[in-house]
Each structure stands twice: as structure tokens, then as C-alpha cells.
Design an enzyme around this catalytic site. Sequence first.
Site, short mmCIF file in Angstrom:
data_model
loop_
_atom_site.label_atom_id
_atom_site.label_comp_id
_atom_site.label_asym_id
_atom_site.label_seq_id
_atom_site.Cartn_x
_atom_site.Cartn_y
_atom_site.Cartn_z
N GLU A 165 0.81 -1.23 0.00
CA GLU A 165 0.00 0.00 0.00
C GLU A 165 0.84 1.28 0.00
OE1 GLU A 165 -3.19 -0.03 2.85
OE2 GLU A 165 -4.12 -1.79 1.91
N GLU A 370 -5.19 -8.60 -0.06
CA GLU A 370 -6.02 -8.36 1.13
C GLU A 370 -7.45 -8.12 0.70
OE1 GLU A 370 -4.71 -5.35 3.97
OE2 GLU A 370 -2.61 -5.87 3.56
C1 BG6 Z 1 -4.64 -2.48 4.91
C2 BG6 Z 1 -3.29 -2.76 5.49
O1 BG6 Z 1 -4.75 -1.12 4.68
O2 BG6 Z 1 -5.77 -2.77 5.66
C3 BG6 Z 1 -3.27 -3.65 6.72
O3 BG6 Z 1 -2.41 -3.25 4.51
C4 BG6 Z 1 -4.46 -3.32 7.58
O4 BG6 Z 1 -2.05 -3.47 7.37
C5 BG6 Z 1 -5.73 -3.62 6.79
O5 BG6 Z 1 -4.48 -3.93 8.83
C6 BG6 Z 1 -7.00 -3.37 7.57
O6 BG6 Z 1 -6.98 -2.06 8.04
P1 BG6 Z 1 -7.20 -1.71 9.55
O7 BG6 Z 1 -7.01 -0.24 9.64
O8 BG6 Z 1 -8.58 -2.13 9.88
O9 BG6 Z 1 -6.18 -2.47 10.32
#
Ligand code: BG6
Length: 472
Positions: A165, A370
Site C-alpha cells: 500500500e 487483502e
Molecule cells: C490495509 C493494510 O490497509 O488494511 C493492513 O495493509 C491493515 O495493514 C488492513 O491492517 C486493515 O486495516 P485496519 O485499519 O482495519 O487495520
Amino acid sequence: MLHEKKKSFPEYFLWGASTSAYQVEGASLLDGKGPSCQDVKKVPDGTSDLTVCADQYHRYKEDIALMAEMGFKTYRFSVSWSRILPEGTGAVNPKGIQYYNDLINECLKYGIEPLVTMFHFDMPAALDRRGSWSNRESVDWFADYAKVLFKNYGDRVKYWLTINEQNMLTLCGPVIGTLTIPEGTTNILKETYQQNHHMLVAQAKAMALCHAMLPKAKIGPAPNISLIYPASCNPKDVLAAQNYNALRNWLYLDMAVYGRYNDLVWAYLEEHDAIPEFIEGDDIVLKSGHPDFIGFNYYNTTTCTWSDSMEAAGSTADQQSAFDIPGFFKGFKNPHLPVTEFGWEIDPEGFRATIREIYSRYHLPMIITENGLGAYDKLTDDGKVHDSYRIEYLRRHIEQMQLAIADGCDMMGYCPWSAIDLISTHEGMVKRYGFIYVDREEFDLKTMDRYRKDSFYWYQKVIATNGQDLSD
Ligand code: BG6
């Protein structure tokens, strides 16, 4: 497009899930690890620090065994730069090298392909003190770190991801605890995009190095891509959506794939006296990267309208919330989409649209690095977690991914966030994403025992049937 027949997922499809080092490992200063920016930041009020997390550092064997039980074909994890190089450059930490050797070997023992992210939000604190990505030397710091990884793990790791990201590091660094701007900076936008430029050059160097050192390996970027919708068919909203898409999404993929700056972003930076400085040879390095695939994180789409005002509004938007750039676009709440308990919009059809758009622009195989639902899971007295909401979320996204395959898109894998509960970027331990529940609370570490959630058994069946059976 309506399809009469579903297309199957390819035989080699990489089903798995993701984590990142600073959110899952714990042992934040153990066995020679240097602190990262995440270890020295002030964590948001009411949230845990990152010293223990899910304690995967000590429990990786148990965790990988559970992933194997789910049938994982791949596990996406990141390497902590400061565990390998405590000062960010120079001396290598043998115990750090050993830890990832053990983790990789444990995956391979079960036939799980390691998918390794080189950098996930955790700049070594020692490099932060030297100016972080503002320092031109950061390009070489990263390239040297890449060499250490390729040299030590390249005999076993086939799939690499460069920077997790990068677009979020640039657009909402303060929220995820990563942006260091040197004191006395007057044009913050220019400084931020100079840092971004250094990351882009560093990434291209790492991709070229990977191809030179490991001819059989494959490497790609891992931005967070969220297709931007215009709020209406007013042509001005369409222009705004093009602007937002360029700044949030295409800048990163145009550069990774074609080695050139997106024109709309370049014009925006010019307008704000924020064009990054190139040194001699940068243009050649940027064109030398050539990813083998595109990894991307998808949580939702974003919607926007035209912005007439040039007045800046302070933004505290996180990775998945819409924000405004005066005179460029204005974030808009999409009335068609429900939201999670944490306020992130849910848009499975937007997932298909995002995949289609990326494929039509770049024509490279894609892996989802993700996708997932953060929720307040509850462990019952008999050790169960009934997370039907997560199953529903994932099912609807997998269905749309399958439709995107029928649309002609080349998908090579799916790694939702997250394999196991871990600490969120800014919302603590209570925002859980995993298939595996970790018995700890925000501040009370309890037993740290692992429990299989309902989604664990569901995903196990999805993988066993190669995505054919998505039922409960
Ligand atoms: C992504 C990141 O933005 O989202 C992760 O790569 C992150 O590191 C995931 O944990 C979920 O976001 P959050 O803010 O709910 O942890």
C-alpha cells in the site's frame, strides 16, 4: 455481463490469507530486532501497543499448522526490515534471518507457498531518524535490504511483493503511523511526493534486482486499489472520478507496470509546485521494473463528486474512507452501500469492477493480497466464534471474483486479511479480521490461545473444493 455458466478457479489458484510482521509477530524488540516506526509511534488512545500482537514470533508453528489445516496454498506475510537489519542498513541480525528461515521452512513443510511482502508499514526507526523516505539514500537502503532478502530466502521463496500500500503511505501516512516529514518543510505536498518518488524508484530497483538475482522468482507491487465511482452522471462528477482514480490508484500501477507518471497526477503536482525531483538515471530505473503480476488489496470502492471549492478541509481519512482534494474531487458517501461496524463501505460488485478495470489497463495476472471484514468477534463459553457476517462478506467477494474470471480476467490467487487476528493499523485488537481467533483483549493478554472461528471451517471447504462450494 450475465454469464450462464460459472468459470472454475484455475487449478493452480493460490488460496491463502495475509498478515504483516508488525501487526502479528510481537517480540518487537527481541533477539536483536531494532525498533521500527511502529514501535516508537504514539498509538491511538485506547488501543494496544505492538509489543505482543498475536505473538506469532513464538507461536508460528501452531499458526502455520492451523493454516495447513485450512488447506492454504499460500501464506502472505511480511518481513520486518528492522528484524533483519536493526539499524536499517549495515549489520545483519542472524537471529532475524533465522526466524524467517524457520517460518518459510515451516510453510514449505506443509506445501504452503510463502508470498513475502518486503515492506509493510514498518520503516526501521533508525532510518526514520535519518530522514526516512525523504532521504535520497532511501532508494539504496531499500535495494540493499532487498539483496539481503533475495540472497537469504530466494532459494525457497518464489513470490515476492515489494511495498504494501504505497498509495496509503502517501495519502494517509499520519493515520497509519508512517509519515515522517523533516522539520522546517514548507511545501508538505512536495515533500510527500518526493518520498513517494523515492519509493517508486526503490520498488523498480527491487523488481529489477529480483529478476537479475532470482530468474525463476516472480515479483509485483501491492497497492490498495479502490475503484472510484462518480456520484452521478453529471459529466463534472465523471471528471472528478478520473482525478481521484488517477491520484489514488493509477499513479502506482502506471508506474509499476509502465515506468511513467500518470498525466493527471503530474498536472496536479505541477499546479501545486510539488513535482518530485529526478536524479540522472531515475527515468531508466523506473522503466526497468516490470512486475510479473499485480498484487492488490481491496476493501471497498470510493465515490466522489466534482469539487468547485479551492479551500482545503483538514482530512483524517483512513485507508478506506473518501477524502477531498479541493479543486480536484470531493468524497461522497455512496447511498447504495452498507457499511461495516467500523464504517467501511461494503461493495462486492465493486470488487469485480475493480478487477476488470485493472486487467483492462495492465493485462497482468492478479492476486488479491487483502480483502476482509473487521468486526467485534466474540468468543463463546464453549470456545466458538460465530462470525457468519465474515462468511457472508467473503462469500460475496469470492462470487464476484469468480464472475471477473468469467469476464476474462486472469486471477492467480486470493489472500484475505487476515489469516489470524492481529492488531489493526489504528483501531486496536478489537477490530478482528482473522479466521483464527486469538484469546487476548486490547490490554489483557489472557491465554493467547488460538480458536477456530466458523469462518475457518467455511474457508477450509472453499479451498478443498477450489471455490466451487461457497455454501455454509
Ligand atoms: C490495509 C493494510 O490497509 O488494511 C493492513 O495493509 C491493515 O495493514 C488492513 O491492517 C486493515 O486495516 P485496519 O485499519 O482495519 O487495520
